[in-house]
Motif scaffolding. Sequence first.
Motif, PDB file in Angstrom:
ATOM      1  N   GLY A 192      26.121  -7.775  43.763  1.00 26.89           N
ATOM      2  CA  GLY A 192      25.124  -8.795  43.444  1.00 26.89           C
ATOM      3  C   GLY A 192      25.582 -10.148  43.912  1.00 26.89           C
ATOM      4  O   GLY A 192      25.784 -10.388  45.102  1.00 26.89           O
ATOM      5  N   GLU A 193      25.831 -11.044  42.989  1.00 31.71           N
ATOM      6  CA  GLU A 193      26.265 -12.400  43.343  1.00 31.71           C
ATOM      7  C   GLU A 193      27.680 -12.371  43.917  1.00 31.71           C
ATOM      8  O   GLU A 193      28.564 -11.682  43.405  1.00 31.71           O
ATOM      9  N   THR A 194      27.892 -13.112  44.976  1.00 28.35           N
ATOM     10  CA  THR A 194      29.234 -13.258  45.556  1.00 28.35           C
ATOM     11  C   THR A 194      29.443 -14.719  45.958  1.00 28.35           C
ATOM     12  O   THR A 194      28.490 -15.419  46.290  1.00 28.35           O
ATOM     13  N   SER A 195      30.699 -15.146  45.913  1.00 26.22           N
ATOM     14  CA  SER A 195      31.003 -16.523  46.316  1.00 26.22           C
ATOM     15  C   SER A 195      31.192 -16.640  47.820  1.00 26.22           C
ATOM     16  O   SER A 195      31.193 -17.745  48.363  1.00 26.22           O
ATOM     17  N   ALA A 196      31.347 -15.495  48.504  1.00 27.07           N
ATOM     18  CA  ALA A 196      31.537 -15.520  49.956  1.00 27.07           C
ATOM     19  C   ALA A 196      31.218 -14.141  50.524  1.00 27.07           C
ATOM     20  O   ALA A 196      31.393 -13.124  49.840  1.00 27.07           O
ATOM     21  N   PRO A 197      30.722 -14.064  51.767  1.00 24.50           N
ATOM     22  CA  PRO A 197      30.478 -12.753  52.383  1.00 24.50           C
ATOM     23  C   PRO A 197      31.792 -12.022  52.624  1.00 24.50           C
ATOM     24  O   PRO A 197      32.831 -12.651  52.838  1.00 24.50           O
ATOM     25  N   PHE A 198      31.749 -10.688  52.601  1.00 21.56           N
ATOM     26  CA  PHE A 198      32.978  -9.920  52.791  1.00 21.56           C
ATOM     27  C   PHE A 198      32.810  -8.752  53.747  1.00 21.56           C
ATOM     28  O   PHE A 198      33.738  -7.984  53.969  1.00 21.56           O
ATOM     29  N   ALA A 199      31.629  -8.599  54.323  1.00 22.00           N
ATOM     30  CA  ALA A 199      31.397  -7.507  55.271  1.00 22.00           C
ATOM     31  C   ALA A 199      30.177  -7.852  56.110  1.00 22.00           C
ATOM     32  O   ALA A 199      29.371  -8.718  55.748  1.00 22.00           O
ATOM     33  N   GLU A 200      30.038  -7.164  57.244  1.00 22.48           N
ATOM     34  CA  GLU A 200      28.883  -7.364  58.118  1.00 22.48           C
ATOM     35  C   GLU A 200      27.908  -6.202  58.039  1.00 22.48           C
ATOM     36  O   GLU A 200      26.775  -6.327  58.497  1.00 22.48           O
TER      37      GLU A 200
ATOM     38  N   LYS B 110      41.511  -4.893  37.303  1.00 24.89           N
ATOM     39  CA  LYS B 110      41.938  -5.895  38.283  1.00 24.89           C
ATOM     40  C   LYS B 110      41.813  -5.279  39.663  1.00 24.89           C
ATOM     41  O   LYS B 110      42.223  -4.145  39.898  1.00 24.89           O
ATOM     42  N   LEU B 111      41.192  -6.018  40.574  1.00 22.06           N
ATOM     43  CA  LEU B 111      40.944  -5.492  41.911  1.00 22.06           C
ATOM     44  C   LEU B 111      42.254  -5.306  42.680  1.00 22.06           C
ATOM     45  O   LEU B 111      43.171  -6.116  42.575  1.00 22.06           O
ATOM     46  N   ALA B 112      42.306  -4.226  43.458  1.00 19.79           N
ATOM     47  CA  ALA B 112      43.468  -3.953  44.308  1.00 19.79           C
ATOM     48  C   ALA B 112      43.254  -4.578  45.690  1.00 19.79           C
ATOM     49  O   ALA B 112      42.197  -5.135  45.989  1.00 19.79           O
ATOM     50  N   GLY B 113      44.263  -4.458  46.543  1.00 20.97           N
ATOM     51  CA  GLY B 113      44.117  -4.893  47.925  1.00 20.97           C
ATOM     52  C   GLY B 113      43.910  -6.380  48.056  1.00 20.97           C
ATOM     53  O   GLY B 113      44.400  -7.186  47.263  1.00 20.97           O
ATOM     54  N   SER B 114      43.110  -6.749  49.069  1.00 22.92           N
ATOM     55  CA  SER B 114      42.870  -8.164  49.332  1.00 22.92           C
ATOM     56  C   SER B 114      41.502  -8.320  49.988  1.00 22.92           C
ATOM     57  O   SER B 114      40.828  -7.354  50.296  1.00 22.92           O
ATOM     58  N   GLY B 115      41.100  -9.567  50.183  1.00 19.87           N
ATOM     59  CA  GLY B 115      39.854  -9.849  50.881  1.00 19.87           C
ATOM     60  C   GLY B 115      38.641  -9.932  49.980  1.00 19.87           C
ATOM     61  O   GLY B 115      37.529 -10.173  50.458  1.00 19.87           O
TER      62      GLY B 115
ATOM     63  N   ARG C  87      31.197  -7.956  36.773  1.00 20.38           N
ATOM     64  CA  ARG C  87      31.520  -9.267  37.338  1.00 20.38           C
ATOM     65  C   ARG C  87      33.039  -9.486  37.365  1.00 20.38           C
ATOM     66  O   ARG C  87      33.731  -9.305  36.353  1.00 20.38           O
ATOM     67  N   TYR C  88      33.535  -9.861  38.557  1.00 25.01           N
ATOM     68  CA  TYR C  88      34.955 -10.154  38.741  1.00 25.01           C
ATOM     69  C   TYR C  88      35.117 -11.612  39.162  1.00 25.01           C
ATOM     70  O   TYR C  88      34.378 -12.108  40.014  1.00 25.01           O
ATOM     71  N   GLU C  89      36.055 -12.269  38.555  1.00 23.88           N
ATOM     72  CA  GLU C  89      36.427 -13.637  38.934  1.00 23.88           C
ATOM     73  C   GLU C  89      37.929 -13.666  39.230  1.00 23.88           C
ATOM     74  O   GLU C  89      38.734 -13.241  38.393  1.00 23.88           O
ATOM     75  N   LYS C  90      38.288 -14.128  40.424  1.00 24.85           N
ATOM     76  CA  LYS C  90      39.679 -14.116  40.887  1.00 24.85           C
ATOM     77  C   LYS C  90      40.268 -12.708  40.809  1.00 24.85           C
ATOM     78  O   LYS C  90      41.464 -12.529  40.534  1.00 24.85           O
ATOM     79  N   GLY C  91      39.423 -11.703  41.049  1.00 26.41           N
ATOM     80  CA  GLY C  91      39.888 -10.330  41.068  1.00 26.41           C
ATOM     81  C   GLY C  91      40.020  -9.675  39.709  1.00 26.41           C
ATOM     82  O   GLY C  91      40.451  -8.524  39.622  1.00 26.41           O
ATOM     83  N   VAL C  92      39.630 -10.358  38.641  1.00 30.37           N
ATOM     84  CA  VAL C  92      39.777  -9.821  37.287  1.00 30.37           C
ATOM     85  C   VAL C  92      38.400  -9.563  36.684  1.00 30.37           C
ATOM     86  O   VAL C  92      37.503 -10.400  36.776  1.00 30.37           O
ATOM     87  N   LEU C  93      38.249  -8.396  36.045  1.00 26.35           N
ATOM     88  CA  LEU C  93      36.991  -8.042  35.399  1.00 26.35           C
ATOM     89  C   LEU C  93      36.760  -8.956  34.202  1.00 26.35           C
ATOM     90  O   LEU C  93      37.565  -9.000  33.265  1.00 26.35           O
TER      91      LEU C  93
END
Length: 777
Positions: A245-253, A175-180, A141-147
């Motif tokens: 699993g759970e996401t706060s917003a879609p990120f791909a089609e 910590k997640l790299a990149g963006s989106g 689980r990541y929140e604001k890009g942080v594990l």
Amino acid sequence: MAQTNPNASFPVDDLTEDQAAAELARLAVTMARADFLYNEANPELTDAEYDDLKARNLAIETRFPALIRADSPSRKVGSPASSQFSEVRHGVPMLSLDNAFDEGDVVDFVARIQRFLKLPHADPVAFVAEPKIDGLSANIRYEKGVLVQGATRGDGRTGEDITANLKTISDIPVKLAGSGWPDLIEVRGEVYAPNEGFTAFNTAAEAEGRRTYANPRNFAAGSLRQIDPKVTAARPLAFFAYAWGETSAPFAETQDEALAALKSWGFKVNPRSVRIEGVDGLMEVYRGLETDRAGLGYDIDGVVYKVDRLDWQERLGFVSRSPRWAIAHKFPAQQATTVLRGIDIQVGRTGSLTPVARLEPVTVGGVVVSNATLHNEDEIARKDVRIGDTVVLQRAGDVIPQIVEVVLDRRPADAEAYVFPTHCPVCGSEAVRPEGEVRRRCTGGLVCNAQLVERLKHFVSRRAFDIEGLGEKQLIAFHERGWIHEPADIFRLARDKEKLDLLRAEDGYGDTSVKNLVAGIDARRVIALERLIFGLGIRDIGDQTSLLLARHFGSWDAFYAAGLEAAAGIPSPDWTRLAEGHGVSQRTLSVMAAAELSPADPWPEAPVDQKLALAFPGVATPARRALAELAPDWSAVLELARIAREDGPSETLGQIAGIAGVGPVAARAVAEFFHEAHNRTVVDALINELTGVVDAEKPKTDSPVAGKTVVFTGSLEKFTRDEAKARAESLGAKVSGSVSKKTDYVVAGPGAGSKLKDAEKHGVSVLSEDDWLALIG
């Protein structure tokens, strides 16, 4: 030195209960010592010796579940949430996948998707195919890009918190790299041990006299469950991300785009994952990975296929515990040969006699196997299995081991064909085989101790009433004393001061033990509806079907009333034979039931086939042919019409069968259960002992169709029947297969027939597909 015990050399099947208790005590002490010495880097057992102890412990606990100890080794590793790690509730359940074992299964999988989505057969469906890693699933689980948290899969809904250990794996970014990336996202994948690192670890461990591991998967699982993260950090572990699993917003089609996004955020994505179209493409990937399997550098046990378009994944949804849009195509099962020492007959809680092969223990797929299913007497005869034969044993994943074939050139000269018993080995009652069934069943019913105790064991089992402190040992003892004959007796016992005093005086129960037993029983006087339904032990009603029934009916009173109504409308054997005729559809039966025929033959000179066409207009040729075999003359035609009209299932029985995931077999099982007076007596007595039954989780109430009963009919063009049904139920509607005055809406597509007429007859609102879509938004 490890504690010794003379029972250590006894086969598990030969142990008495007292011997088994002593052996479990020895194993607990021996394995606890081995675990301590292993963590101290001073092991005294090899991995093989340790695994043998573990397998023996599990075998004894399986045979004597009431003897499972609080300090049992089986409770330390592999449980949904062990004592050394806190529990983590997944934001979205981590469901398992259905399996495919050959190309035919893959063809069926793709065809089901095309039918559900109503796609032309010629249009290929795009999938993402990826290696099925043989490791341990993890949810990060990541929140604001942080594990912020990491967990094991556990039971799919609740896992173990192993955050600190997962942070030591370099493939998992802290910590997640990149963006989106969404503000909140659960990234899922597989922790595994690369073969090279695993071999190096074992080589070093062996050289240093430390314990080695049997295979990479066990090594990965054991490494993740270390108390000290430093131990995990020193282990060669890797991670492939493949889902979320759970996401706060879609990120791909698409699935393919999602994997690319995961890779851009710093995750390692399997390089053999590929977007591919159609069955031929999937099989090409499968064969390629099967060929390259040994050189990948990590263990895989198959290939996973996922529908690429995420909007299609959402439409396809889930069935039971697995998604419709994905499947695991497993590699051929691992096999071994061993000797069949005997065939035991087990009597199940419903009286079924099941043959079990007793084998010379052999390791198959990393697991020691000493028993295997033989399914039924037809299977024994078909394979010509005889005691003393050398047999080929197969085990695939978690599937129960089974005998594939007999090695005939190694058959003993005196081997005789096995004769299946015609009487119950427990009570001696006749064992009969109902017409159309493959199993024999004991006719002893409640006089058969095997069935009675098994039914009570099922009643108190974990997924049913889950009564703490009341296991097989206690049930047998209480039954032998004449205290427990039915579920209600369990609750009566908790209030029977005389019997409780006898437990203290004659059975050695202390005050605390008695209080705990009473508390365990009283804690279940309030029970969830799905647990109650499952606990009744109705044939063909498992825990998932119980949940579906509970959610559909909502309350015990509604379910009980439906059971009684269904029991009053069980179709006759004549109707069942008629309905099973080739080409005889529900529409055919409806036409026959509605026919108004004269007792006198209006077409005495016409052949039977022509009479049937005139009597039942619109019935297709295959159905007429089937009916002609049952109706040689006009009086027989009249009788068929009467059977169709009067002997069919009741409306309620049909509604139960129409519940998604239930079906006619389970529906009839419910009806037959409530049809028996003694079953109703047992159930009524149980309900009188309970304080309350908790209603099932309520369906959505904020949609325009919540609580409404809907019937779909005709050739739907905007969506498939399955899709329409799934969508309606997700909005809180009840979908029925027949129209009555209780129906709220009939959604009619082109070609709607009798159901449309029934709607007009009952004054039910009829909607077009566009009307329906507008209504549900």
